[in-house]
Design an enzyme around this catalytic site. Structure first.
Site, PDB file in Angstrom:
ATOM      1  N   LYS A  22       6.303   3.128  11.226  1.00  0.00           N
ATOM      2  CA  LYS A  22       4.900   2.729  11.055  1.00  0.00           C
ATOM      3  C   LYS A  22       4.750   1.813   9.846  1.00  0.00           C
ATOM      4  O   LYS A  22       4.163   0.734   9.934  1.00  0.00           O
ATOM      5  CB  LYS A  22       4.034   3.982  10.837  1.00  0.00           C
ATOM      6  CG  LYS A  22       2.643   3.682  10.322  1.00  0.00           C
ATOM      7  CD  LYS A  22       1.777   4.914  10.231  1.00  0.00           C
ATOM      8  CE  LYS A  22       1.832   5.669   8.923  1.00  0.00           C
ATOM      9  NZ  LYS A  22       1.141   5.039   7.794  1.00  0.00           N
ATOM     10  N   LEU A 127      -3.860  -2.890  -8.745  1.00  0.00           N
ATOM     11  CA  LEU A 127      -2.614  -3.668  -8.896  1.00  0.00           C
ATOM     12  C   LEU A 127      -2.575  -4.845  -7.915  1.00  0.00           C
ATOM     13  O   LEU A 127      -2.105  -5.935  -8.254  1.00  0.00           O
ATOM     14  CB  LEU A 127      -1.384  -2.763  -8.680  1.00  0.00           C
ATOM     15  CG  LEU A 127      -1.266  -1.596  -9.673  1.00  0.00           C
ATOM     16  CD1 LEU A 127      -0.109  -0.673  -9.291  1.00  0.00           C
ATOM     17  CD2 LEU A 127      -1.066  -2.130 -11.088  1.00  0.00           C
ATOM     18  N   ILE A 329       3.596  11.026  -6.878  1.00  0.00           N
ATOM     19  CA  ILE A 329       3.067   9.731  -6.412  1.00  0.00           C
ATOM     20  C   ILE A 329       1.569   9.804  -6.156  1.00  0.00           C
ATOM     21  O   ILE A 329       0.814   8.985  -6.670  1.00  0.00           O
ATOM     22  CB  ILE A 329       3.796   9.274  -5.116  1.00  0.00           C
ATOM     23  CG1 ILE A 329       5.313   9.249  -5.341  1.00  0.00           C
ATOM     24  CG2 ILE A 329       3.293   7.907  -4.669  1.00  0.00           C
ATOM     25  CD1 ILE A 329       5.792   8.306  -6.415  1.00  0.00           C
ATOM     26  N   ARG A 400      -1.838   8.875  14.202  1.00  0.00           N
ATOM     27  CA  ARG A 400      -1.797   7.645  13.404  1.00  0.00           C
ATOM     28  C   ARG A 400      -0.353   7.218  13.155  1.00  0.00           C
ATOM     29  O   ARG A 400      -0.092   6.031  12.927  1.00  0.00           O
ATOM     30  CB  ARG A 400      -2.491   7.849  12.065  1.00  0.00           C
ATOM     31  CG  ARG A 400      -4.002   7.967  12.169  1.00  0.00           C
ATOM     32  CD  ARG A 400      -4.647   7.906  10.809  1.00  0.00           C
ATOM     33  NE  ARG A 400      -3.948   6.928   9.995  1.00  0.00           N
ATOM     34  CZ  ARG A 400      -3.765   7.011   8.693  1.00  0.00           C
ATOM     35  NH1 ARG A 400      -4.245   8.018   8.028  1.00  0.00           N
ATOM     36  NH2 ARG A 400      -3.103   6.073   8.045  1.00  0.00           N
TER      37      ARG A 400
HETATM   38  C1  EPZ Z   1       2.575   3.234   1.079  1.00  0.00           C
HETATM   39  O1  EPZ Z   1       1.225   3.408   0.620  1.00  0.00           O
HETATM   40  C2  EPZ Z   1       2.655   3.965   2.398  1.00  0.00           C
HETATM   41  N1  EPZ Z   1       1.711   3.386   3.334  1.00  0.00           N
HETATM   42  C3  EPZ Z   1       2.376   5.449   2.201  1.00  0.00           C
HETATM   43  O2  EPZ Z   1       2.554   6.113   3.427  1.00  0.00           O
HETATM   44  C4  EPZ Z   1       3.381   6.008   1.191  1.00  0.00           C
HETATM   45  O3  EPZ Z   1       3.050   7.347   0.926  1.00  0.00           O
HETATM   46  C5  EPZ Z   1       3.301   5.200  -0.116  1.00  0.00           C
HETATM   47  O4  EPZ Z   1       3.506   3.781   0.172  1.00  0.00           O
HETATM   48  C6  EPZ Z   1       4.331   5.635  -1.143  1.00  0.00           C
HETATM   49  O5  EPZ Z   1       5.608   5.525  -0.592  1.00  0.00           O
HETATM   50  C7  EPZ Z   1       2.032   2.292   4.016  1.00  0.00           C
HETATM   51  O6  EPZ Z   1       3.097   1.718   3.874  1.00  0.00           O
HETATM   52  C8  EPZ Z   1       1.053   1.797   5.011  1.00  0.00           C
HETATM   53  P1  EPZ Z   1       1.485   2.658  -3.249  1.00  0.00           P
HETATM   54  P2  EPZ Z   1       0.646   2.513  -0.541  1.00  0.00           P
HETATM   55  O7  EPZ Z   1       0.675   1.444  -3.434  1.00  0.00           O
HETATM   56  O8  EPZ Z   1       1.163   1.145  -0.425  1.00  0.00           O
HETATM   57  C9  EPZ Z   1      -1.140   4.057  -7.023  1.00  0.00           C
HETATM   58  C10 EPZ Z   1       1.939   7.535   5.205  1.00  0.00           C
HETATM   59  O9  EPZ Z   1       1.680   8.749   5.298  1.00  0.00           O
HETATM   60  N2  EPZ Z   1      -1.705   2.696  -6.981  1.00  0.00           N
HETATM   61  O10 EPZ Z   1       2.949   2.610  -3.543  1.00  0.00           O
HETATM   62  O11 EPZ Z   1      -0.802   2.732  -0.541  1.00  0.00           O
HETATM   63  C11 EPZ Z   1      -1.635   4.874  -5.829  1.00  0.00           C
HETATM   64  O12 EPZ Z   1      -2.909   5.405  -6.062  1.00  0.00           O
HETATM   65  C12 EPZ Z   1       1.408   6.721   4.052  1.00  0.00           C
HETATM   66  O13 EPZ Z   1       2.597   6.927   6.059  1.00  0.00           O
HETATM   67  C13 EPZ Z   1      -2.572   2.283  -7.971  1.00  0.00           C
HETATM   68  O14 EPZ Z   1      -2.865   3.034  -8.924  1.00  0.00           O
HETATM   69  O15 EPZ Z   1       1.288   3.235  -1.788  1.00  0.00           O
HETATM   70  C14 EPZ Z   1      -0.556   5.915  -5.707  1.00  0.00           C
HETATM   71  O16 EPZ Z   1      -0.796   6.939  -6.597  1.00  0.00           O
HETATM   72  C15 EPZ Z   1       0.490   7.467   3.176  1.00  0.00           C
HETATM   73  N3  EPZ Z   1      -3.131   1.034  -7.902  1.00  0.00           N
HETATM   74  C16 EPZ Z   1       0.706   5.157  -6.110  1.00  0.00           C
HETATM   75  O17 EPZ Z   1       0.260   4.016  -6.836  1.00  0.00           O
HETATM   76  C17 EPZ Z   1      -2.838   0.182  -6.884  1.00  0.00           C
HETATM   77  O18 EPZ Z   1      -3.360  -0.956  -6.885  1.00  0.00           O
HETATM   78  C18 EPZ Z   1       1.567   4.697  -4.913  1.00  0.00           C
HETATM   79  O19 EPZ Z   1       0.821   3.808  -4.097  1.00  0.00           O
HETATM   80  C19 EPZ Z   1      -1.928   0.599  -5.883  1.00  0.00           C
HETATM   81  C20 EPZ Z   1      -1.381   1.858  -5.952  1.00  0.00           C
END
Ligand code: EPZ
Length: 419
Positions: A22, A127, A329, A400
């Protein structure tokens, strides 16, 4: 599918084929917006989030349809729609955020409702905005709608303070279309980011440092459609892997991307599983009863993936001894504990980020409700381990990300139906 019924507590036996990923499919579909001509994507999973991305692309004027084996995408006719588009799809799925980088790359502007997704924490997008801002994108927000405009999208030297997967993907998508080169230091190294880079390279992009935390992108090369096979889903493979370790038995997970699952396999071994890998996939034999694994931390890749934390909670719930799990995370990713406790699991929240799981020798089937994707899949996994019947509601969350969770478990010998 409204509900899943599962009658558990028998060892797993059999094999199943792992679906396409996905989290790799979604940014790659968004990347198609940047290409000329037709792209054929193989092993693109038939799941709700992918279907939503199809709708979003179609509402931008792309042609998207499925053949027997592939998804064909042609973005030749894509047009910027001034109004925000398909707000249900945007607010219902976080990865619509990938379209931000792709729309900016294609149209020089974007309008999006604030993107949603699973309720697993605050999930800010600062970010994304900071990195794209340094590439010349100007953002404004009006009544919850995000407006982005780049009169002159330019490459930049960027430093990500945290390796956000989504922010890395957005920078890559904008950078391939920008004027000049972009260097991204502190990039996420998740296999899904690597897949996006490989796809774009196949389309004609010039990206160096793929798979490392420092990416260098030469902007401005024309990108052409290509044929690409989406990698298999490491989280789906991990879900069945931990189910087998909890339930016992032996299974073969065809196509499982075990090369990307080093930390997952290490945790499986610590639980007492026997594991074999070959070019066709991953074989796992569960122990009679798993042993507790001490302390587990979720982390960015190559650390243990947060998306499998709920499933480890399930296996730890039936293991002999105590396991501590620290979620590093996302906040709010222990919501499933409450439902697992109703099935007899002994899980205590030590602080906001840590739980203590005391293994019990049995879970008991009961009606439970999924509130998010990975927690929902973990409840089905708990049903596979539990005595008696478990009925899982809220299956729209599971759909999903899981293409055929019931059919897969049936192939592994589980009595399970979805209706
Ligand atoms: C991706 O989410 C995945 N989603 C998530 O999978 C996965 O859990 C996550 O990466 C971590 O591996 C997709 O690829 C569609 P991040 P993403 O930006 O990109 C903080 C699933 O179940 N953060 O690496 O949203 C954030 O709040 C999903 O398949 C900021 O603070 O993850 C989090 O605590 C759920 N500011 C951490 O970083 C930002 O601008 C990781 O987020 C962006 C992120």
């Amino acid at each position: 599918m409204d509900r899943i019924h599962v009658v558990g507590n028998i060892p797993l036996q059999g094999k199943c084929k792992i679906q396409g990923s996905k989290n790799a499919s979604l940014p790659i579909l968004a990347a198609c917006l940047l290409t000329e001509g037709t792209t054929g994507l193989y092993r693109c999973p038939r799941i709700r989030d992918v279907q939503s991305m199809f709708s979003l692309l179609q509402s931008l004027g792309c042609s998207v349809f499925r053949t027997k084996d592939a998804v064909m995408v042609d973005s030749t006719g894509a047009l910027f729609c001034g109004d925000r588009f398909c707000s249900v799809e945007v607010t219902g799925m976080r990865s619509s955020l990938c379209l931000l980088g792709a729309m900016i790359g294609r149209f020089g502007r974007a309008v999006l409702d604030y993107p949603g997704g699973c309720v697993i924490g605050a999930r800010p997008i600062d970010l994304h905005l900071k990195m794209l801002g340094e590439m010349g994108v100007v953002f404004s927000e009006e009544e919850g709608v995000l407006h982005a405009c780049a009169k002159h999208l330019r490459g930049a030297r960027l430093v990500l303070p945290f390796p956000s997967v989504g922010a890395t993907e957005n920078v890559i998508l904008a950078a391939v279309a920008a004027e000049g080169d972009t260097t991204l230091i502190g990039a996420a190294r998740e296999p899904e980011v690597t897949a996006l880079c490989h796809f774009l390279s196949d389309c004609g992009a010039k990206i160096e440092g793929i798979g490392t935390d420092c990416l260098h992108v030469e902007g401005g090369h024309r990108l052409f459609g290509t044929d690409y096979a989406i990698p298999a889903d490491r989280i789906v493979a991990g879900t069945y892997f931990f189910a087998c370790i909890g339930a016992g038995g032996q299974i073969f997970l065809e196509d499982a991307p075990w090369q990307e699952m080093e930390n997952v396999l290490a945790v499986g071994k610590a639980f007492g599983a026997k594991i074999c890998t070959n070019h066709r996939g991953l074989y796992v034999q569960g122990p009679d009863r798993p042993k507790a694994i001490g302390t587990l931390f979720t982390d960015v890749y190559p650390g243990f993936p947060t998306d499998l934390q709920s499933m480890v909670l399930v296996t730890a719930a039936v293991a002999e001894g105590e396991t501590r799990i620290r979620e590093q995370i996302f906040e709010n990713r222990f919501q499933v504990s409450e439902e697992l406790q109703r099935m007899g699991a002994d899980i205590r929240l030590l602080d906001e980020k840590t739980v203590l799981v005391r293994g019990t020798d049995r879970l008991t089937g009961t009606p439970v409700r999924a509130r998010e994707l990975r927690g929902g899949a973990a409840l089905v996994g708990a049903g596979v381990l539990a005595r008696g019947e478990t009925v899982v509601g809220g299956c729209e969350f599971i759909e999903r990300g899981y293409e055929r969770i019931c059919a897969d478990y049936r192939e592994l010998g589980v009595r399970i139906t979805g209706a």
